[in-house]
Write an enzyme that holds these catalytic residues in place. Structure first.
Site, PDB file in Angstrom:
ATOM      1  N   LYS A   1     -50.202 -54.487  34.765  1.00 29.27           N
ATOM      2  CA  LYS A   1     -49.422 -55.065  35.852  1.00 29.27           C
ATOM      3  C   LYS A   1     -49.881 -56.485  36.134  1.00 29.27           C
ATOM      4  O   LYS A   1     -49.076 -57.417  36.220  1.00 29.27           O
ATOM      5  CB  LYS A   1     -49.574 -54.224  37.119  1.00 29.27           C
ATOM      6  CG  LYS A   1     -49.117 -54.929  38.404  1.00 29.27           C
ATOM      7  CD  LYS A   1     -49.563 -54.179  39.638  1.00 29.27           C
ATOM      8  CE  LYS A   1     -49.269 -54.936  40.913  1.00 29.27           C
ATOM      9  NZ  LYS A   1     -50.109 -56.154  41.072  1.00 29.27           N
ATOM     10  N   ASN A   2     -51.199 -56.676  36.295  1.00 28.08           N
ATOM     11  CA  ASN A   2     -51.718 -57.976  36.712  1.00 28.08           C
ATOM     12  C   ASN A   2     -51.506 -59.054  35.663  1.00 28.08           C
ATOM     13  O   ASN A   2     -51.493 -60.240  35.989  1.00 28.08           O
ATOM     14  CB  ASN A   2     -53.200 -57.863  37.062  1.00 28.08           C
ATOM     15  CG  ASN A   2     -53.429 -57.073  38.339  1.00 28.08           C
ATOM     16  OD1 ASN A   2     -52.532 -56.944  39.172  1.00 28.08           O
ATOM     17  ND2 ASN A   2     -54.615 -56.522  38.493  1.00 28.08           N
TER      18      ASN A   2
ATOM     19  N   CYS B   1     -49.482 -56.544  48.995  1.00 32.46           N
ATOM     20  CA  CYS B   1     -50.181 -55.600  49.860  1.00 32.46           C
ATOM     21  C   CYS B   1     -51.007 -56.319  50.914  1.00 32.46           C
ATOM     22  O   CYS B   1     -51.599 -57.371  50.653  1.00 32.46           O
ATOM     23  CB  CYS B   1     -51.103 -54.701  49.028  1.00 32.46           C
ATOM     24  SG  CYS B   1     -50.222 -53.570  47.932  1.00 32.46           S
TER      25      CYS B   1
ATOM     26  N   ARG C   1     -56.138 -63.297  51.925  1.00 37.72           N
ATOM     27  CA  ARG C   1     -55.608 -63.698  50.627  1.00 37.72           C
ATOM     28  C   ARG C   1     -54.977 -65.088  50.655  1.00 37.72           C
ATOM     29  O   ARG C   1     -53.810 -65.287  50.293  1.00 37.72           O
ATOM     30  CB  ARG C   1     -54.594 -62.671  50.117  1.00 37.72           C
ATOM     31  CG  ARG C   1     -55.095 -61.252  50.157  1.00 37.72           C
ATOM     32  CD  ARG C   1     -54.067 -60.243  49.705  1.00 37.72           C
ATOM     33  NE  ARG C   1     -54.033 -60.138  48.260  1.00 37.72           N
ATOM     34  CZ  ARG C   1     -53.153 -59.389  47.603  1.00 37.72           C
ATOM     35  NH1 ARG C   1     -52.249 -58.708  48.251  1.00 37.72           N
ATOM     36  NH2 ARG C   1     -53.175 -59.324  46.289  1.00 37.72           N
TER      37      ARG C   1
ATOM     38  N   ASP D   1     -60.024 -53.426  42.795  1.00 32.63           N
ATOM     39  CA  ASP D   1     -58.848 -52.554  42.704  1.00 32.63           C
ATOM     40  C   ASP D   1     -59.202 -51.101  42.398  1.00 32.63           C
ATOM     41  O   ASP D   1     -58.362 -50.215  42.550  1.00 32.63           O
ATOM     42  CB  ASP D   1     -57.890 -53.068  41.627  1.00 32.63           C
ATOM     43  CG  ASP D   1     -57.060 -54.248  42.098  1.00 32.63           C
ATOM     44  OD1 ASP D   1     -57.148 -54.598  43.286  1.00 32.63           O
ATOM     45  OD2 ASP D   1     -56.331 -54.830  41.276  1.00 32.63           O
TER      46      ASP D   1
ATOM     47  N   ARG E   1     -45.254 -49.907  42.660  1.00 30.23           N
ATOM     48  CA  ARG E   1     -45.431 -51.314  42.297  1.00 30.23           C
ATOM     49  C   ARG E   1     -46.357 -51.475  41.102  1.00 30.23           C
ATOM     50  O   ARG E   1     -46.251 -52.453  40.345  1.00 30.23           O
ATOM     51  CB  ARG E   1     -46.052 -52.104  43.456  1.00 30.23           C
ATOM     52  CG  ARG E   1     -45.122 -52.454  44.595  1.00 30.23           C
ATOM     53  CD  ARG E   1     -45.819 -53.398  45.564  1.00 30.23           C
ATOM     54  NE  ARG E   1     -46.339 -54.549  44.830  1.00 30.23           N
ATOM     55  CZ  ARG E   1     -47.536 -55.094  45.024  1.00 30.23           C
ATOM     56  NH1 ARG E   1     -48.361 -54.583  45.907  1.00 30.23           N
ATOM     57  NH2 ARG E   1     -47.912 -56.138  44.330  1.00 30.23           N
TER      58      ARG E   1
END
Length: 416
Positions: A22-23, A116, A121, A304, A396
């Protein structure tokens, strides 16, 4: 609203195939618009974030075709339109269009990125990097306007080894004049993957995967092609699951080097597993030992993975601790674990877990993507049937999670 219904107590056996990262994928799709005509991205995961990134590409007048997780993108008719808030707010990764539109058009207009809620962030490091390359950044209400007459290579030192800032500066620098050096760069595998794509398109990059990256910009990039690297966070999540309820559970298509810190910590906890070239075979550990975890940038223990690992530690025999150093609001899932019977104490960025505790099923609310993964694991080992709400956050980042778990024996389904 759809929910996840999970019946706990079923052993998992069989094979789980790990999807593309995903990242990495969420950076590679924006990177595609750096190519003047065509690009190809293979092993693209079928997750919600990708759906929204494709919608942004449509806004920018790109054409694309996706078949068997192979994505071909045509940018010959690319237009530099503002990226609307209803799309940018859906995911954090929308900010990568800042770097790519700036590189292609010397102008980008985009609303605040979403994602999220796990901490502040900020994107100040991204902005400082753009400014170092010659851009002017203006914030008007909830919209960033980034513009430059030209982009020129620069020597940039990051105050923190941010993955997002490292990638975004690398993207912007790919078409800048001259050489850009990023010091204290993040070293995650996803950065290497993006660099490999840019190199395939004609950019000269060295040092990706180290703390010093050199980018020699090129006026024209095209025909980039890349295979998305395996998702190390998904792999680690399922391996932890195997340590809790596995029976010769085989996690396939992963890169062992990418999850070395997680495997090391599992060994410290007394968890046994067998490794092959690109797979891990693991069964339920009957005596999990407590441990202490400090989250760090790569190659340290990933932030994560601390939520799923916290679920594992509820079953350890003793007191464990997790010190979160990356995001200050990442322990929201701990209250849900407590409602299921876990003994947790949260003090700012420190989570203390006292095990071994029996977990019982509850109605749960998913606070964020990785916190949601922790609650899925907890529900799978709990007594009874749990219902998880706000599951779009889980979708997601975990491709076909229901199908993958059902195929190995889990009782899990999406219900309305």
């Amino acid at each position: 609203m759809p929910k996840l219904k999970i019946e706990g107590g079923n052993l998992l056996t069989g094979n789980i195939e790990i999807s593309g990262s995903k990242n990495s994928a969420v950076a590679l799709l924006p990177a595609a618009i750096l190519c003047s005509s065509k690009s190809k991205i293979l092993s693209v995961p079928k997750i919600r974030d990708i759906e929204y990134l494709l919608k942004i590409l449509e806004v920018l007048n790109c054409k694309y075709e996706i078949k068997n997780q192979e994505l071909e993108i045509d940018t010959t008719s690319l237009k530099n339109f503002p990226i609307p808030e209803d799309l940018s707010e859906q995911m954090r990764a929308s900010y990568y269009f800042m770097g790519t539109l700036l590189a292609r058009f010397h102008y980008a207009e985009i609303s605040f990125p979403g994602g999220c809620v796990i901490g502040a962030r900020p994107i100040d490091l991204h902005i400082k990097g753009f400014e170092a390359l010659g851009a002017k950044v203006t914030l008007i209400k909830n919209k960033y306007i980034i513009e430059a007459e030209e982009l020129t290579g620069a020597h940039i030192h990051l105050d923190f080894a941010s993955v997002g800032a490292t990638i975004n500066i690398m993207l912007a620098a790919s078409r800048a004049k001259g050489e850009t050096i990023i010091e204290n760069a993040a070293q995650e595998p996803e950065i290497v993957n993006v660099a490999e794509f840019l190199i395939s398109a004609g950019c000269e990059i060295t040092g990706a995967g180290t703390n010093k990256i050199r980018i020699m910009g090129r006026e024209n990039l095209d025909n980039g092609e890349i295979n998305v690297c395996p998702d190390r966070i998904e792999a680690a999540t399922y391996i932890i699951m195997g340590a809790l309820i596995g029976k010769n559970l085989c996690i396939k298509n992963l890169n062992l080097n990418h999850i070395e810190s997680v495997l090391k910590k599992l060994s410290e906890c007394g968890v046994s597993y067998e490794t092959k070239e690109n797979e891990v075979i693991i069964s339920k550990c009957t005596k999990i030992l407590p441990t202490s975890i400090v989250t760090e940038t790569y190659p340290g223990f990933p932030t994560d993975i601390q939520p799923p690992f916290a679920t594992l530690l509820t079953q350890a025999n003793g007191i464990s601790s997790i010190l979160e150093t990356i995001y200050e609001s990442r322990f929201k899932y701990a209250e849900s674990l407590k409602s299921m019977g876990a003994i947790t104490i949260t003090e700012q960025n420190l989570l203390t877990i006292k095990g071994h505790t029996k977990l019982t099923a509850q109605n749960l609310y998913v606070p964020d993507l990785r916190g949601g993964a922790a609650l899925v694991l907890a529900s799978l080992i709990a007594e009874g049937t749990s219902y998880l709400d706000n599951i779009s956050l889980i979708l997601r980042g975990y491709e076909d999670i229901v199908e993958k778990l059902t195929n190995v024996g889990a009782k899990i389904q999406i219900i309305e």
